[in-house]
Scaffold this motif. Structure first.
Motif, mmCIF file in Angstrom:
data_model
loop_
_atom_site.group_PDB
_atom_site.id
_atom_site.type_symbol
_atom_site.label_atom_id
_atom_site.label_comp_id
_atom_site.label_asym_id
_atom_site.label_seq_id
_atom_site.Cartn_x
_atom_site.Cartn_y
_atom_site.Cartn_z
ATOM 1 N N ASN A 83 0.809 -1.215 0.000
ATOM 2 C CA ASN A 83 0.000 0.000 0.000
ATOM 3 C C ASN A 83 0.843 1.266 0.000
ATOM 4 O O ASN A 83 0.569 2.210 0.730
ATOM 5 N N ILE A 84 1.877 1.279 -0.808
ATOM 6 C CA ILE A 84 2.709 2.467 -0.961
ATOM 7 C C ILE A 84 2.025 3.336 -2.013
ATOM 8 O O ILE A 84 1.781 2.873 -3.135
ATOM 9 N N PRO A 85 1.700 4.577 -1.661
ATOM 10 C CA PRO A 85 1.021 5.437 -2.639
ATOM 11 C C PRO A 85 1.840 5.601 -3.923
ATOM 12 O O PRO A 85 3.059 5.781 -3.876
ATOM 13 N N GLU A 86 1.143 5.542 -5.044
ATOM 14 C CA GLU A 86 1.811 5.625 -6.340
ATOM 15 C C GLU A 86 2.626 6.913 -6.475
ATOM 16 O O GLU A 86 3.754 6.884 -6.978
ATOM 17 N N GLN A 87 2.069 8.041 -6.028
ATOM 18 C CA GLN A 87 2.794 9.305 -6.166
ATOM 19 C C GLN A 87 4.082 9.289 -5.360
ATOM 20 O O GLN A 87 5.106 9.806 -5.800
ATOM 21 N N LEU A 88 4.063 8.663 -4.195
ATOM 22 C CA LEU A 88 5.281 8.562 -3.386
ATOM 23 C C LEU A 88 6.337 7.750 -4.129
ATOM 24 O O LEU A 88 7.509 8.137 -4.166
ATOM 25 N N LEU A 89 5.937 6.644 -4.733
ATOM 26 C CA LEU A 89 6.885 5.834 -5.516
ATOM 27 C C LEU A 89 7.445 6.622 -6.698
ATOM 28 O O LEU A 89 8.645 6.578 -6.960
ATOM 29 N N LEU A 90 6.580 7.350 -7.383
ATOM 30 C CA LEU A 90 7.046 8.159 -8.510
ATOM 31 C C LEU A 90 8.033 9.223 -8.046
ATOM 32 O O LEU A 90 9.055 9.454 -8.692
ATOM 33 N N ASN A 91 7.722 9.885 -6.923
ATOM 34 C CA ASN A 91 8.650 10.881 -6.363
ATOM 35 C C ASN A 91 9.989 10.242 -6.034
ATOM 36 O O ASN A 91 11.052 10.780 -6.361
ATOM 37 N N MET A 92 9.932 9.095 -5.381
ATOM 38 C CA MET A 92 11.150 8.402 -4.969
ATOM 39 C C MET A 92 11.974 7.980 -6.185
ATOM 40 O O MET A 92 13.174 8.220 -6.239
ATOM 41 N N PHE A 93 11.332 7.361 -7.170
ATOM 42 C CA PHE A 93 12.057 6.917 -8.363
ATOM 43 C C PHE A 93 12.678 8.097 -9.106
ATOM 44 O O PHE A 93 13.818 8.020 -9.560
ATOM 45 N N SER A 94 11.929 9.187 -9.213
ATOM 46 C CA SER A 94 12.470 10.375 -9.890
ATOM 47 C C SER A 94 13.674 10.922 -9.154
ATOM 48 O O SER A 94 14.684 11.288 -9.759
ATOM 49 N N ARG A 95 13.590 10.965 -7.852
ATOM 50 C CA ARG A 95 14.688 11.509 -7.052
ATOM 51 C C ARG A 95 15.918 10.596 -7.112
ATOM 52 O O ARG A 95 17.043 11.076 -7.185
ATOM 53 N N ILE A 96 15.704 9.286 -7.078
ATOM 54 C CA ILE A 96 16.830 8.347 -7.226
ATOM 55 C C ILE A 96 17.454 8.523 -8.605
ATOM 56 O O ILE A 96 18.678 8.575 -8.744
ATOM 57 N N GLU A 97 16.621 8.630 -9.630
ATOM 58 C CA GLU A 97 17.145 8.808 -10.984
ATOM 59 C C GLU A 97 18.021 10.052 -11.077
ATOM 60 O O GLU A 97 19.074 10.037 -11.724
ATOM 61 N N GLU A 98 17.619 11.131 -10.430
ATOM 62 C CA GLU A 98 18.421 12.363 -10.432
ATOM 63 C C GLU A 98 19.785 12.150 -9.787
ATOM 64 O O GLU A 98 20.729 12.878 -10.075
ATOM 65 N N GLY A 99 19.901 11.161 -8.923
ATOM 66 C CA GLY A 99 21.155 10.880 -8.235
ATOM 67 C C GLY A 99 22.134 10.050 -9.043
ATOM 68 O O GLY A 99 23.214 9.723 -8.552
ATOM 69 N N TYR A 100 21.763 9.701 -10.258
ATOM 70 C CA TYR A 100 22.679 8.985 -11.143
ATOM 71 C C TYR A 100 23.360 10.000 -12.053
ATOM 72 O O TYR A 100 22.718 10.573 -12.924
ATOM 73 N N PRO A 101 24.658 10.224 -11.833
ATOM 74 C CA PRO A 101 25.347 11.208 -12.668
ATOM 75 C C PRO A 101 25.481 10.717 -14.112
ATOM 76 O O PRO A 101 25.332 9.542 -14.404
ATOM 77 N N ASP A 102 25.750 11.676 -14.984
ATOM 78 C CA ASP A 102 25.974 11.324 -16.382
ATOM 79 C C ASP A 102 27.410 10.893 -16.562
ATOM 80 O O ASP A 102 28.280 11.689 -16.864
ATOM 81 N N ASN A 103 27.673 9.613 -16.314
ATOM 82 C CA ASN A 103 28.985 9.073 -16.651
ATOM 83 C C ASN A 103 28.765 7.919 -17.619
ATOM 84 O O ASN A 103 27.639 7.465 -17.798
ATOM 85 N N PRO A 104 29.810 7.453 -18.261
ATOM 86 C CA PRO A 104 29.625 6.511 -19.380
ATOM 87 C C PRO A 104 28.902 5.210 -19.038
ATOM 88 O O PRO A 104 28.261 4.633 -19.903
ATOM 89 N N TYR A 105 28.983 4.728 -17.814
ATOM 90 C CA TYR A 105 28.384 3.424 -17.535
ATOM 91 C C TYR A 105 27.415 3.453 -16.354
ATOM 92 O O TYR A 105 26.282 2.999 -16.460
ATOM 93 N N HIS A 106 27.848 3.964 -15.229
ATOM 94 C CA HIS A 106 27.029 3.924 -14.015
ATOM 95 C C HIS A 106 26.039 5.085 -14.032
ATOM 96 O O HIS A 106 26.128 6.008 -13.237
ATOM 97 N N ASN A 107 25.066 4.986 -14.928
ATOM 98 C CA ASN A 107 24.112 6.062 -15.126
ATOM 99 C C ASN A 107 22.683 5.526 -15.011
ATOM 100 O O ASN A 107 22.484 4.350 -14.724
ATOM 101 N N ARG A 108 21.716 6.380 -15.263
ATOM 102 C CA ARG A 108 20.307 5.988 -15.077
ATOM 103 C C ARG A 108 19.871 4.902 -16.069
ATOM 104 O O ARG A 108 18.996 4.101 -15.753
ATOM 105 N N VAL A 109 20.464 4.850 -17.234
ATOM 106 C CA VAL A 109 20.120 3.790 -18.194
ATOM 107 C C VAL A 109 20.581 2.437 -17.647
ATOM 108 O O VAL A 109 19.856 1.439 -17.726
ATOM 109 N N HIS A 110 21.781 2.412 -17.079
ATOM 110 C CA HIS A 110 22.294 1.190 -16.460
ATOM 111 C C HIS A 110 21.377 0.757 -15.306
ATOM 112 O O HIS A 110 21.043 -0.428 -15.185
#
Length: 173
Positions: free
Chosen positions: A3-30
Motif C-alpha cells: 500500500n505504498i502510494p503511487e505518487q510517493l513511488l514516482l517521487n522516490m524513483f524520480s529523485r533516485i534517478e536524479e542521483g545517477y550522474p551522467d557518466n559513461p556506464y554507471h548512469n540511469r540507463v544502467h
C-alpha cells in the motif's frame, strides 16, 4: 502489496534517478537495465518457486534501482589507492557500494515525499533494509564470483523445469 502510494513511488524513483550522474556506464540507463533484469529474474523463476517473499522482492527492486546511486565513475581499487574520502570513510571495504546504500537511504529518509517505508512494521523495515544492504554490497566486483555461484545455484534449482532459463542465467553470470 505494501500500500505504498503511487505518487510517493514516482517521487522516490524520480529523485533516485536524479542521483545517477551522467557518466559513461554507471548512469540511469544502467540502473533501468539492472531493474529490468531483476524483474525478469524474479518473475521468470524465483517468485513462482516461492524463493522470495514480498518484502524481499521489494528489497530486490529497490536494490536494483539504488545499486549505483551517486556513482563517481571510479572503481573501488582507484578510490582505495588514491585514499579518497569514500575509501577512508568505509575503511577501504567496498567504498562505492557502501556509499550507494548510505546515499540512497539518506535520500529516502530525508523527506516524507520519498520515505516509502514509514508505515511498514518495524520488523519489515529491518528485513527490507538488510536485504537492500546485502544486495548492493554484493555488487562489489571482488565479491562477484562468489555471489554469482550462489545465485546460479539458487536460480538453477528454482528453474529446473526450464533448462533455457538456467542456460541464460549461466551465460549472464
Amino acid at each position: 502489496m505494501f500500500n505504498i502510494p503511487e505518487q510517493l513511488l514516482l517521487n522516490m524513483f524520480s529523485r533516485i534517478e536524479e542521483g545517477y550522474p551522467d557518466n559513461p556506464y554507471h548512469n540511469r540507463v544502467h540502473a533501468a537495465s539492472v531493474f529490468h533484469m531483476m524483474h525478469l529474474l524474479i518473475h521468470n523463476g524465483l517468485i513462482q518457486q516461492g524463493v522470495l517473499d514480498g518484502i524481499t522482492m521489494l528489497g530486490c527492486y529497490l536494490a536494483a534501482i539504488c545499486h549505483d546511486y551517486d556513482h563517481s565513475g571510479f572503481n573501488n581499487d582507484h578510490l582505495i589507492k588514491t585514499k579518497s574520502p569514500l575509501a577512508i570513510t568505509y575503511n577501504d571495504v567496498s567504498p562505492n557500494e557502501n556509499h550507494h546504500v548510505a546515499g540512497a537511504y539518506t535520500l529516502l529518509l530525508s523527506s516524507p515525499d520519498y520515505y516509502f517505508s514509514k508505515d511498514m512494521a518495524l520488523e519489515d523495515r529491518n528485513i527490507l533494509r538488510a536485504a537492500i544492504i546485502e544486495l548492493i554490497l554484493a555488487t562489489d566486483m571482488k565479491k562477484h564470483l562468489a555471489c554469482s555461484r550462489s545465485f546460479r545455484r539458487v536460480y538453477s534449482t528454482a528453474c529446473l523445469c526450464d533448462c533455457n532459463q538456467a542456460q541464460i542465467v549461466n551465460h549472464v553470470f
